[in-house]
Design a protein around this motif. Structure first.
Motif, PDB file in Angstrom:
ATOM      1  N   MET A  55       3.731 -10.304 -24.789  1.00  0.00           N
ATOM      2  CA  MET A  55       3.446  -9.417 -25.920  1.00  0.00           C
ATOM      3  C   MET A  55       4.196  -8.124 -25.713  1.00  0.00           C
ATOM      4  O   MET A  55       4.917  -7.971 -24.726  1.00  0.00           O
ATOM      5  CB  MET A  55       1.929  -9.178 -26.052  1.00  0.00           C
ATOM      6  N   CYS A  56       4.020  -7.172 -26.635  1.00  0.00           N
ATOM      7  CA  CYS A  56       4.592  -5.843 -26.424  1.00  0.00           C
ATOM      8  C   CYS A  56       4.183  -5.364 -25.041  1.00  0.00           C
ATOM      9  O   CYS A  56       3.020  -5.483 -24.651  1.00  0.00           O
ATOM     10  CB  CYS A  56       4.101  -4.872 -27.489  1.00  0.00           C
ATOM     11  N   GLN A  57       5.127  -4.836 -24.296  1.00  0.00           N
ATOM     12  CA  GLN A  57       4.857  -4.429 -22.910  1.00  0.00           C
ATOM     13  C   GLN A  57       4.408  -2.961 -22.826  1.00  0.00           C
ATOM     14  O   GLN A  57       4.196  -2.430 -21.755  1.00  0.00           O
ATOM     15  CB  GLN A  57       6.105  -4.653 -22.056  1.00  0.00           C
ATOM     16  N   HIS A  58       4.295  -2.311 -23.972  1.00  0.00           N
ATOM     17  CA  HIS A  58       3.834  -0.914 -24.029  1.00  0.00           C
ATOM     18  C   HIS A  58       4.558  -0.063 -22.977  1.00  0.00           C
ATOM     19  O   HIS A  58       3.936   0.526 -22.082  1.00  0.00           O
ATOM     20  CB  HIS A  58       2.305  -0.868 -23.935  1.00  0.00           C
ATOM     21  N   CYS A  59       5.875  -0.030 -23.175  1.00  0.00           N
ATOM     22  CA  CYS A  59       6.767   0.636 -22.226  1.00  0.00           C
ATOM     23  C   CYS A  59       6.478   2.140 -22.157  1.00  0.00           C
ATOM     24  O   CYS A  59       6.171   2.771 -23.169  1.00  0.00           O
ATOM     25  CB  CYS A  59       8.218   0.445 -22.666  1.00  0.00           C
ATOM     26  N   GLU A  60       6.609   2.688 -20.965  1.00  0.00           N
ATOM     27  CA  GLU A  60       6.452   4.137 -20.811  1.00  0.00           C
ATOM     28  C   GLU A  60       7.618   4.881 -21.480  1.00  0.00           C
ATOM     29  O   GLU A  60       7.442   5.971 -21.990  1.00  0.00           O
ATOM     30  CB  GLU A  60       6.387   4.504 -19.324  1.00  0.00           C
ATOM     31  N   PRO A  91      12.349   2.033 -25.941  1.00  0.00           N
ATOM     32  CA  PRO A  91      13.535   2.166 -26.798  1.00  0.00           C
ATOM     33  C   PRO A  91      13.218   1.970 -28.275  1.00  0.00           C
ATOM     34  O   PRO A  91      13.924   2.507 -29.141  1.00  0.00           O
ATOM     35  CB  PRO A  91      14.488   1.084 -26.275  1.00  0.00           C
ATOM     36  N   CYS A  92      12.146   1.235 -28.590  1.00  0.00           N
ATOM     37  CA  CYS A  92      11.766   1.045 -29.997  1.00  0.00           C
ATOM     38  C   CYS A  92      11.378   2.375 -30.635  1.00  0.00           C
ATOM     39  O   CYS A  92      11.548   2.555 -31.849  1.00  0.00           O
ATOM     40  CB  CYS A  92      10.606   0.061 -30.098  1.00  0.00           C
ATOM     41  N   VAL A  93      10.881   3.291 -29.838  1.00  0.00           N
ATOM     42  CA  VAL A  93      10.521   4.616 -30.350  1.00  0.00           C
ATOM     43  C   VAL A  93      11.780   5.486 -30.486  1.00  0.00           C
ATOM     44  O   VAL A  93      11.958   6.197 -31.469  1.00  0.00           O
ATOM     45  CB  VAL A  93       9.494   5.287 -29.410  1.00  0.00           C
ATOM     46  N   ALA A 123      16.172  -2.995 -30.799  1.00  0.00           N
ATOM     47  CA  ALA A 123      16.161  -2.212 -29.559  1.00  0.00           C
ATOM     48  C   ALA A 123      15.218  -2.786 -28.515  1.00  0.00           C
ATOM     49  O   ALA A 123      15.388  -2.532 -27.322  1.00  0.00           O
ATOM     50  CB  ALA A 123      15.754  -0.769 -29.867  1.00  0.00           C
ATOM     51  N   CYS A 124      14.220  -3.548 -28.948  1.00  0.00           N
ATOM     52  CA  CYS A 124      13.208  -4.045 -28.002  1.00  0.00           C
ATOM     53  C   CYS A 124      13.789  -5.167 -27.141  1.00  0.00           C
ATOM     54  O   CYS A 124      14.110  -6.240 -27.649  1.00  0.00           O
ATOM     55  CB  CYS A 124      11.986  -4.572 -28.748  1.00  0.00           C
ATOM     56  N   PRO A 125      13.907  -4.955 -25.844  1.00  0.00           N
ATOM     57  CA  PRO A 125      14.501  -5.997 -24.994  1.00  0.00           C
ATOM     58  C   PRO A 125      13.560  -7.170 -24.750  1.00  0.00           C
ATOM     59  O   PRO A 125      13.985  -8.201 -24.239  1.00  0.00           O
ATOM     60  CB  PRO A 125      14.785  -5.244 -23.684  1.00  0.00           C
ATOM     61  N   ALA A 153       9.507  -8.264 -28.816  1.00  0.00           N
ATOM     62  CA  ALA A 153       8.051  -8.215 -29.000  1.00  0.00           C
ATOM     63  C   ALA A 153       7.641  -7.927 -30.434  1.00  0.00           C
ATOM     64  O   ALA A 153       6.447  -7.966 -30.736  1.00  0.00           O
ATOM     65  CB  ALA A 153       7.459  -7.157 -28.073  1.00  0.00           C
ATOM     66  N   ARG A 154       8.593  -7.616 -31.297  1.00  0.00           N
ATOM     67  CA  ARG A 154       8.199  -7.191 -32.640  1.00  0.00           C
ATOM     68  C   ARG A 154       8.589  -8.216 -33.708  1.00  0.00           C
ATOM     69  O   ARG A 154       9.543  -8.967 -33.553  1.00  0.00           O
ATOM     70  CB  ARG A 154       8.834  -5.831 -32.960  1.00  0.00           C
ATOM     71  N   SER A 155       7.836  -8.187 -34.806  1.00  0.00           N
ATOM     72  CA  SER A 155       8.063  -9.098 -35.930  1.00  0.00           C
ATOM     73  C   SER A 155       8.181  -8.298 -37.216  1.00  0.00           C
ATOM     74  O   SER A 155       7.610  -7.210 -37.336  1.00  0.00           O
ATOM     75  CB  SER A 155       6.887 -10.064 -36.092  1.00  0.00           C
TER      76      SER A 155
HETATM   77  S1  SF4 Z   1      10.505  -1.700 -26.473  1.00  0.00           S
HETATM   78 FE1  SF4 Z   1       9.445  -3.596 -27.138  1.00  0.00          FE
HETATM   79  S2  SF4 Z   1       8.030  -4.072 -25.447  1.00  0.00           S
HETATM   80 FE2  SF4 Z   1       8.652  -1.913 -25.185  1.00  0.00          FE
HETATM   81  S3  SF4 Z   1       7.077  -0.708 -26.283  1.00  0.00           S
HETATM   82 FE3  SF4 Z   1       8.734  -1.100 -27.758  1.00  0.00          FE
HETATM   83  S4  SF4 Z   1       8.126  -3.012 -28.863  1.00  0.00           S
HETATM   84 FE4  SF4 Z   1       6.873  -2.863 -26.983  1.00  0.00          FE
END
Ligand code: SF4
Ligand code: SF4
Length: 223
Positions: free
Chosen positions: A82-87, A90-92, A124-126, A129-131
């Protein structure tokens, strides 16, 4: 609160203060078989009202079943992805409207009110995780408002966390943590006394593609 998990005062850039909790998951793949992962996916679908029709290439996938096979022994291992809730997500970084954002407690979300569907975050999400929602939706659940033309991903069951705090249990974890058996731990990675931190300290874990330096909040054991 303007939507589940989305509060006006939290849509600014998150602080890295160690006083804030950082919510995360620890997943012990030693404890999981293929049907367990299917149960995780089904629980997430029920909790948030998304579905995945057989053969469809456009359905949402908040959580996926991934199979890893050792080419030498043929041994297979299954894990929920699932989304790894990165610290450092890059999606942000790439979102032109700020719709993709990280809360102060580390949860990465999409604000459906300001998402314009450009899908930069998906590229951008490696972790893929997104749809993107292609179809008009009906009968959405109050805890997970969704909309055609917007992007979505695992929310870490933020509605449960905002209700129960450290005592929350995401739906995927609840589906397989039965009785004495436990395979997914939720908790505060910043609290050294939390069960998840204690277990990480005692047993260690890996971050998927740690080489990218995104410091995901989801950790795996047994890989
Ligand atoms: S880059 Fe992908 S895995 Fe990481 S927080 Fe964003 S959506 Fe989630
Ligand atoms: S934490 Fe919640 S939203 Fe995320 S994969 Fe698990 S059930 Fe789905």
């Amino acid at each position: 609160m303007i939507a589940p998990g989305v509060m006006l005062y939290q849509t600014s850039q998150a602080s890295s203060s160690s006083k804030q909790p950082r919510w995360g998951l620890l997943i012990d793949t030693n404890m999981l078989n293929e049907s367990d992962i299917d149960a995780c996916v089904s629980a997430c679908q029920r909790e948030h009202g998304w579905s995945s029709a057989p053969g469809s290439k456009t359905d949402a996938q908040w959580i996926r079943k991934v199979k890893l096979t050792d080419p030498e022994s043929g041994h297979a291992r299954f894990l929920p992805m699932m989304c790894q809730h990165c610290e450092d997500p890059p999606c942000v970084d790439v979102c032109p409207t700020g719709a993709s954002f990280k809360r102060q407690d580390g949860i990465v979300l999409v604000n459906k009110h300001t998402c314009i569907g450009c899908r930069y975050c998906m590229m951008a999400c490696p972790y893929k995780a997104r749809s993107f929602i292609h179809e008009t939706l009906q009968d959405q659940l109050a805890v997970a408002p969704r909309g055609k033309g917007t992007v979505e991903s695992c929310t870490l069951c933020v509605h449960r966390i905002d209700r129960d705090g450290a005592n929350a249990e995401p739906a995927c974890a609840e589906a397989i943590n039965q009785g004495d058996r436990k395979a997914i731990w939720f908790g505060d990675l910043h609290d050294p006394q939390s069960e998840i931190s204690q277990r990480l300290q005692a047993l260690g874990a890996i971050k998927l593609r740690a080489d990218m330096g995104l410091n995901p909040g989801v950790r795996y054991q047994g890989l």
